[in-house]
Design an enzyme around this catalytic site. Sequence first.
Site, short mmCIF file in Angstrom:
data_model
loop_
_atom_site.label_atom_id
_atom_site.label_comp_id
_atom_site.label_asym_id
_atom_site.label_seq_id
_atom_site.Cartn_x
_atom_site.Cartn_y
_atom_site.Cartn_z
N LYS A 1 0.86 -1.19 0.00
CA LYS A 1 0.00 0.00 0.00
C LYS A 1 0.89 1.24 0.00
O LYS A 1 1.79 1.36 0.84
CB LYS A 1 -0.83 -0.02 1.28
CG LYS A 1 -2.27 0.34 1.13
CD LYS A 1 -2.95 0.13 2.47
CE LYS A 1 -4.39 0.55 2.41
NZ LYS A 1 -5.00 0.55 3.74
C1 E4P Z 1 -8.42 1.23 3.72
O1 E4P Z 1 -7.58 0.54 3.17
C2 E4P Z 1 -8.24 1.88 5.02
O2 E4P Z 1 -7.58 0.99 5.88
C3 E4P Z 1 -9.54 2.21 5.71
O3 E4P Z 1 -10.65 1.89 4.92
C4 E4P Z 1 -9.58 3.56 6.35
O4 E4P Z 1 -10.85 3.76 6.91
P1 E4P Z 1 -11.17 4.90 7.98
O5 E4P Z 1 -11.38 6.19 7.25
O6 E4P Z 1 -12.41 4.45 8.66
O7 E4P Z 1 -9.98 4.98 8.91
#
Ligand code: E4P
Length: 217
Positions: A83
Amino acid sequence: MDFFLDSAETQEISKFHELGIIDGVTTNPSLIYKSKKPFRELVTDICEITKGPVSVEAISNSNEKMVEEGFELAKIASNVVVKLPMTWEGIKACKILSKNKIPVNVTLCFSSTQAILAAKAGATYVSPFIGRLDDSNIDGTDLIREIRTIYTNYGFTTKILAASIRTKNHITRSAMAGADIATIPPNLFHGLANHHLTDKGLETFNADWEKSGQKIL
Ligand code: E4P
């Protein structure tokens, strides 16, 4: 539509994996911090539980370091997806890792132009954060619709991974807007099968069957 679990909790991941419902997992540094487990061990465990793609985030700011981290993360297991943040440095690193056949998920995407950059850099996934857009009073699922149209217009194969999902409605609307995947937090996942009319209907059917005095087995 594929469902990923947005979690770094191995117990939760195992539970949903056993149901045969999750197609992959996404983590982020905050989720890893909350799990309180040693990072490498945790990622190894998650990658063993699910054979689907597991997104693990690089944390450096420069593209050179992100690439180094990416190669290191990819060594942990064959289903690791690196990522990378949606920055110019992230885009440069995405291009290099993707050329080296390491799948990349470009995260923290908040606009369709960012999504075009991710696709041009060869990202396997792009993650529009729809909940965080909604927090700023912008309809996150509109962004997904825009990206879907653009990717279809130009034949980009990058998958749209709807992230920062907070409600069932986010899942439905992302699916209708053409997201390939929704990554869902465990607390929301738990409630997906529930509906009060299902409970009420079942109660009536069970009571009537009891009264009929009949048996199937
Ligand atoms: C995605 O890969 C992220 O880990 C996640 O969806 C972030 O979500 P949040 O905005 O609830 O922290």
